[in-house]
Write a protein that holds these residues in place. Structure first.
Motif, PDB file in Angstrom:
ATOM      1  N   ARG A 145     -35.305 -57.819  55.687  1.00 19.93           N
ATOM      2  CA  ARG A 145     -35.346 -56.042  55.840  1.00 19.93           C
ATOM      3  C   ARG A 145     -35.607 -55.344  54.451  1.00 19.93           C
ATOM      4  O   ARG A 145     -36.301 -54.530  54.521  1.00 19.93           O
ATOM      5  CB  ARG A 145     -33.835 -55.725  56.518  1.00 19.93           C
ATOM      6  CG  ARG A 145     -33.505 -56.190  57.977  1.00 19.93           C
ATOM      7  CD  ARG A 145     -32.159 -55.702  58.157  1.00 19.93           C
ATOM      8  NE  ARG A 145     -31.852 -54.142  57.988  1.00 19.93           N
ATOM      9  CZ  ARG A 145     -30.715 -53.494  58.003  1.00 19.93           C
ATOM     10  NH1 ARG A 145     -29.745 -54.131  58.123  1.00 19.93           N
ATOM     11  NH2 ARG A 145     -31.084 -52.251  57.866  1.00 19.93           N
ATOM     12  N   ILE A 146     -35.093 -56.084  53.431  1.00 20.16           N
ATOM     13  CA  ILE A 146     -35.535 -55.678  52.332  1.00 20.16           C
ATOM     14  C   ILE A 146     -37.019 -55.565  51.996  1.00 20.16           C
ATOM     15  O   ILE A 146     -37.626 -54.653  51.542  1.00 20.16           O
ATOM     16  CB  ILE A 146     -34.737 -56.278  51.297  1.00 20.16           C
ATOM     17  CG1 ILE A 146     -33.205 -55.938  51.317  1.00 20.16           C
ATOM     18  CG2 ILE A 146     -35.149 -55.832  49.812  1.00 20.16           C
ATOM     19  CD1 ILE A 146     -32.292 -56.581  50.188  1.00 20.16           C
ATOM     20  N   CYS A 147     -37.728 -56.717  52.280  1.00 16.48           N
ATOM     21  CA  CYS A 147     -39.214 -56.910  52.060  1.00 16.48           C
ATOM     22  C   CYS A 147     -39.871 -56.134  52.866  1.00 16.48           C
ATOM     23  O   CYS A 147     -40.875 -55.307  52.392  1.00 16.48           O
ATOM     24  CB  CYS A 147     -39.378 -58.305  52.499  1.00 16.48           C
ATOM     25  SG  CYS A 147     -38.810 -59.660  51.449  1.00 16.48           S
ATOM     26  N   GLY A 148     -39.273 -55.465  54.179  1.00 17.60           N
ATOM     27  CA  GLY A 148     -40.051 -54.651  54.822  1.00 17.60           C
ATOM     28  C   GLY A 148     -39.721 -53.225  54.479  1.00 17.60           C
ATOM     29  O   GLY A 148     -40.630 -52.502  54.504  1.00 17.60           O
ATOM     30  N   GLU A 149     -38.578 -52.933  54.091  1.00 14.25           N
ATOM     31  CA  GLU A 149     -38.222 -51.374  54.006  1.00 14.25           C
ATOM     32  C   GLU A 149     -38.204 -51.003  52.461  1.00 14.25           C
ATOM     33  O   GLU A 149     -38.350 -49.767  52.130  1.00 14.25           O
ATOM     34  CB  GLU A 149     -36.817 -51.215  54.589  1.00 14.25           C
ATOM     35  CG  GLU A 149     -36.763 -51.696  56.102  1.00 14.25           C
ATOM     36  CD  GLU A 149     -35.509 -51.220  56.437  1.00 14.25           C
ATOM     37  OE1 GLU A 149     -34.435 -50.369  56.014  1.00 14.25           O
ATOM     38  OE2 GLU A 149     -34.923 -51.964  57.493  1.00 14.25           O
ATOM     39  N   ALA A 150     -37.854 -51.845  51.452  1.00 17.89           N
ATOM     40  CA  ALA A 150     -37.669 -51.406  50.103  1.00 17.89           C
ATOM     41  C   ALA A 150     -39.150 -50.628  49.762  1.00 17.89           C
ATOM     42  O   ALA A 150     -39.043 -49.567  48.737  1.00 17.89           O
ATOM     43  CB  ALA A 150     -37.577 -52.652  49.245  1.00 17.89           C
ATOM     44  N   PRO A 151     -40.207 -51.392  49.786  1.00 14.58           N
ATOM     45  CA  PRO A 151     -41.370 -50.535  49.338  1.00 14.58           C
ATOM     46  C   PRO A 151     -41.747 -49.211  49.553  1.00 14.58           C
ATOM     47  O   PRO A 151     -42.324 -48.473  48.991  1.00 14.58           O
ATOM     48  CB  PRO A 151     -42.305 -51.678  49.751  1.00 14.58           C
ATOM     49  CG  PRO A 151     -42.113 -53.096  49.929  1.00 14.58           C
ATOM     50  CD  PRO A 151     -40.454 -52.506  50.246  1.00 14.58           C
ATOM     51  N   GLU A 152     -41.342 -48.849  50.820  1.00 11.70           N
ATOM     52  CA  GLU A 152     -41.643 -47.390  51.403  1.00 11.70           C
ATOM     53  C   GLU A 152     -40.515 -46.548  50.483  1.00 11.70           C
ATOM     54  O   GLU A 152     -40.968 -45.241  50.813  1.00 11.70           O
ATOM     55  CB  GLU A 152     -41.062 -47.541  52.763  1.00 11.70           C
ATOM     56  CG  GLU A 152     -41.824 -48.400  53.703  1.00 11.70           C
ATOM     57  CD  GLU A 152     -41.478 -48.302  55.206  1.00 11.70           C
ATOM     58  OE1 GLU A 152     -40.538 -47.600  55.410  1.00 11.70           O
ATOM     59  OE2 GLU A 152     -42.100 -49.068  56.129  1.00 11.70           O
ATOM     60  N   LEU A 153     -39.599 -47.007  49.877  1.00 18.86           N
ATOM     61  CA  LEU A 153     -38.804 -45.945  49.082  1.00 18.86           C
ATOM     62  C   LEU A 153     -38.993 -46.213  47.516  1.00 18.86           C
ATOM     63  O   LEU A 153     -38.450 -45.271  46.737  1.00 18.86           O
ATOM     64  CB  LEU A 153     -37.393 -46.424  49.129  1.00 18.86           C
ATOM     65  CG  LEU A 153     -36.698 -45.956  50.682  1.00 18.86           C
ATOM     66  CD1 LEU A 153     -37.026 -46.755  51.692  1.00 18.86           C
ATOM     67  CD2 LEU A 153     -34.816 -45.973  50.293  1.00 18.86           C
ATOM     68  N   LEU A 154     -40.042 -46.745  47.161  1.00 16.99           N
ATOM     69  CA  LEU A 154     -40.654 -46.952  45.906  1.00 16.99           C
ATOM     70  C   LEU A 154     -41.752 -45.676  45.687  1.00 16.99           C
ATOM     71  O   LEU A 154     -42.466 -45.628  46.419  1.00 16.99           O
ATOM     72  CB  LEU A 154     -41.114 -48.154  45.393  1.00 16.99           C
ATOM     73  CG  LEU A 154     -40.159 -49.352  45.207  1.00 16.99           C
ATOM     74  CD1 LEU A 154     -40.806 -50.681  44.947  1.00 16.99           C
ATOM     75  CD2 LEU A 154     -39.217 -49.174  44.293  1.00 16.99           C
ATOM     76  N   ARG A 155     -41.527 -44.988  44.445  1.00 11.70           N
ATOM     77  CA  ARG A 155     -42.434 -44.263  43.780  1.00 11.70           C
ATOM     78  C   ARG A 155     -43.685 -45.109  43.513  1.00 11.70           C
ATOM     79  O   ARG A 155     -43.508 -46.328  43.117  1.00 11.70           O
ATOM     80  CB  ARG A 155     -42.140 -43.302  42.801  1.00 11.70           C
ATOM     81  CG  ARG A 155     -40.901 -42.447  43.264  1.00 11.70           C
ATOM     82  CD  ARG A 155     -40.761 -41.288  42.120  1.00 11.70           C
ATOM     83  NE  ARG A 155     -39.709 -40.177  42.573  1.00 11.70           N
ATOM     84  CZ  ARG A 155     -38.670 -40.210  42.345  1.00 11.70           C
ATOM     85  NH1 ARG A 155     -38.100 -40.918  41.120  1.00 11.70           N
ATOM     86  NH2 ARG A 155     -37.876 -39.304  42.929  1.00 11.70           N
ATOM     87  N   PRO A 156     -45.024 -44.597  43.217  1.00 14.31           N
ATOM     88  CA  PRO A 156     -46.004 -45.369  42.688  1.00 14.31           C
ATOM     89  C   PRO A 156     -45.790 -45.697  41.247  1.00 14.31           C
ATOM     90  O   PRO A 156     -45.031 -45.128  40.673  1.00 14.31           O
ATOM     91  CB  PRO A 156     -47.211 -44.391  42.532  1.00 14.31           C
ATOM     92  CG  PRO A 156     -47.026 -43.481  43.765  1.00 14.31           C
ATOM     93  CD  PRO A 156     -45.371 -43.413  43.877  1.00 14.31           C
ATOM     94  N   GLY A 157     -45.627 -47.085  41.094  1.00 11.75           N
ATOM     95  CA  GLY A 157     -45.319 -47.825  39.630  1.00 11.75           C
ATOM     96  C   GLY A 157     -43.841 -48.113  39.921  1.00 11.75           C
ATOM     97  O   GLY A 157     -43.339 -48.717  38.835  1.00 11.75           O
ATOM     98  N   GLY A 158     -43.249 -47.788  40.990  1.00 12.77           N
ATOM     99  CA  GLY A 158     -41.680 -48.253  40.995  1.00 12.77           C
ATOM    100  C   GLY A 158     -41.526 -49.686  41.201  1.00 12.77           C
ATOM    101  O   GLY A 158     -42.408 -50.384  41.542  1.00 12.77           O
TER     102      GLY A 158
END
Length: 229
Positions: A145-158
């Motif tokens: 779930r983290i692999c799928g969902e975390a990138p959507e909450l990162l800003r560019p460069g996050g």
């Protein structure tokens, strides 16, 4: 081992009441990665699955704006209390993984999720203190779930910093984070003696082939995933 406001290491002892995951070797390994990460003051940081709030407090000591999330009511209370004791502001929310911060964006996400493979993976989700470590029969109940969902909450460069066991396939985590558009790699490793949870299911882990017949230590890794600008 956490951080003070100037970014130096200092020993603290967060309160972890019964039922709340107390800081252990995985927390310390992730805290070291946080210490090395060039996070500027004022950065928005999310500590998901915060437990006692130890990592959230460490990030707040660096002047970051920190949000901490946990599904456990006891953990939420502990994190708030530990932030108060440390004299740092931490916004603490109760909820399932990223649900309380849906629609927000962060410069850094910290994750120390449950990752220990557990028998009876087809049974209902873990309850009580076991939610802090039991993660289905392959250890990936929350990791995927983290692999799928975390990138959507990162800003560019996050950046996402995540700690897990070699028992739950770090290579798969790296691959799925790369498939989600991040630059991901293992940046830290540490071998530790079996803790009580792994010792209690050692025979089952060997029968599953997750531990070889000669292994007598567990490897922990930190994975860093950066969303390109």
């Amino acid at each position: 081992m956490l951080l003070d406001g100037g970014g130096t290491r200092r020993s603290v002892s967060p309160l972890a009441p019964p039922g709340v995951y107390a800081p252990q070797e995985d927390t310390e390994l992730l805290a070291g990665a946080l210490y090395d990460e060039p996070v500027p003051p004022g950065a928005d940081v999310l500590d998901v699955g915060t437990g006692s709030g130890a990592l959230a407090v460490g990030a707040a000591r660096r002047g970051c704006r920190v949000t901490a999330v946990d599904v456990s009511r006891r953990a939420v209370c502990a994190a708030r209390l530990n932030a108060l004791r440390a004299g740092v502001p931490v916004r603490v929310r109760r909820g399932d993984l990223f649900a309380p911060v849906r629609g927000e964006a962060f410069d850094l996400i910290l994750a120390n999720p449950p990752y220990v493979p557990a028998p009876r993976g087809g049974s209902p989700a873990p309850r009580g203190a076991a939610r802090a470590w039991d993660a289905g029969d392959d250890g990936r109940l929350v990791l995927d779930r983290i692999c799928g969902e975390a990138p959507e909450l990162l800003r560019p460069g996050g950046v996402l910093l995540l700690v897990q066991s070699a028992l739950s396939d770090p290579g798969l985590t790296v691959g799925r984070l790369r498939a989600a558009g991040t630059k991901a790699a293992v940046i830290r490793r540490r071998r530790i003696a079996f803790g009580p949870v792994v010792r209690g299911r050692e025979r089952w882990l060997r029968e599953r082939g997750l531990l070889s017949g000669t292994e007598d230590m567990e490897e922990l890794v930190v994975i860093r995933a950066e969303l390109p600008v």
